[in-house]
Design a protein around this motif. Sequence first.
Motif, PDB file in Angstrom:
ATOM      1  N   GLN A  56      27.229 -42.442  40.268  1.00 34.31           N
ATOM      2  CA  GLN A  56      28.635 -42.888  40.317  1.00 34.31           C
ATOM      3  C   GLN A  56      28.997 -43.655  39.045  1.00 34.31           C
ATOM      4  N   GLN A  57      28.081 -44.475  38.568  1.00 28.65           N
ATOM      5  CA  GLN A  57      28.314 -45.225  37.338  1.00 28.65           C
ATOM      6  C   GLN A  57      28.458 -44.262  36.158  1.00 28.65           C
ATOM      7  N   ALA A  58      27.589 -43.266  36.090  1.00 29.00           N
ATOM      8  CA  ALA A  58      27.660 -42.279  35.014  1.00 29.00           C
ATOM      9  C   ALA A  58      28.986 -41.526  35.052  1.00 29.00           C
ATOM     10  N   ILE A  59      29.424 -41.151  36.242  1.00 27.12           N
ATOM     11  CA  ILE A  59      30.695 -40.437  36.380  1.00 27.12           C
ATOM     12  C   ILE A  59      31.840 -41.288  35.855  1.00 27.12           C
ATOM     13  N   SER A  60      31.899 -42.542  36.283  1.00 30.73           N
ATOM     14  CA  SER A  60      33.021 -43.391  35.880  1.00 30.73           C
ATOM     15  C   SER A  60      32.986 -43.721  34.386  1.00 30.73           C
ATOM     16  N   GLU A  61      31.798 -43.898  33.824  1.00 35.11           N
ATOM     17  CA  GLU A  61      31.713 -44.281  32.414  1.00 35.11           C
ATOM     18  C   GLU A  61      31.778 -43.093  31.451  1.00 35.11           C
ATOM     19  N   LEU A  62      31.378 -41.914  31.897  1.00 38.74           N
ATOM     20  CA  LEU A  62      31.348 -40.771  30.988  1.00 38.74           C
ATOM     21  C   LEU A  62      32.538 -39.832  31.119  1.00 38.74           C
ATOM     22  N   ASN A  63      33.351 -39.983  32.148  1.00 42.46           N
ATOM     23  CA  ASN A  63      34.538 -39.145  32.269  1.00 42.46           C
ATOM     24  C   ASN A  63      35.477 -39.463  31.103  1.00 42.46           C
ATOM     25  N   ASN A  64      35.920 -38.451  30.398  1.00 44.24           N
ATOM     26  CA  ASN A  64      36.759 -38.555  29.192  1.00 44.24           C
ATOM     27  C   ASN A  64      36.018 -39.163  28.000  1.00 44.24           C
ATOM     28  N   TYR A  65      34.687 -39.157  28.039  1.00 44.46           N
ATOM     29  CA  TYR A  65      33.854 -39.662  26.945  1.00 44.46           C
ATOM     30  C   TYR A  65      33.767 -38.587  25.853  1.00 44.46           C
ATOM     31  N   ASN A  66      33.851 -38.998  24.591  1.00 40.97           N
ATOM     32  CA  ASN A  66      33.744 -38.062  23.484  1.00 40.97           C
ATOM     33  C   ASN A  66      32.265 -37.762  23.231  1.00 40.97           C
ATOM     34  N   PHE A  67      31.862 -36.564  23.585  1.00 39.07           N
ATOM     35  CA  PHE A  67      30.469 -36.113  23.482  1.00 39.07           C
ATOM     36  C   PHE A  67      30.413 -34.951  22.498  1.00 39.07           C
ATOM     37  N   LEU A  68      29.813 -35.172  21.349  1.00 46.75           N
ATOM     38  CA  LEU A  68      29.676 -34.167  20.297  1.00 46.75           C
ATOM     39  C   LEU A  68      31.031 -33.585  19.883  1.00 46.75           C
ATOM     40  N   GLY A  69      32.038 -34.461  19.820  1.00 46.07           N
ATOM     41  CA  GLY A  69      33.340 -34.050  19.319  1.00 46.07           C
ATOM     42  C   GLY A  69      34.335 -33.573  20.356  1.00 46.07           C
ATOM     43  N   LYS A  70      33.954 -33.540  21.629  1.00 53.53           N
ATOM     44  CA  LYS A  70      34.879 -33.114  22.688  1.00 53.53           C
ATOM     45  C   LYS A  70      34.866 -34.134  23.823  1.00 53.53           C
TER      46      LYS A  70
END
Length: 106
Positions: A56-70
């Motif tokens: 759940q923490q990963a979902i909330s923190e990584l949603n809309n996260y810029n990963f390798l340019g996207k």
Amino acid sequence: MNIYVSNIAFKATDTDLRELFEQHGEVSSAKIILDKMTQRSRGFGFVEMPDNASAQQAISELNNYNFLGKDISVNEARPKTDAPRSGGYGNRSGGGNEGNSFRKRW
């Protein structure tokens, strides 16, 4: 918990995805889905994390996260259903050759 990740950069690997999520807890598996014909990334994948709180923490923190340019989209994966896909041959919606539709009509 199974996590669905979309909008993944085509250059990303399973290892890249795993390392990103491991920053938030233990990862059981990380898999980017490949096209069966070309073996190229389809731009989405799944990450399995055994601890629901970490997931759940990963979902909330990584949603809309810029990963390798996207900017990736991260959500809890929905269970696969047994419902048939729309389209295809089983639904009788066109695609047939009723009365030879290619025959000249003049």
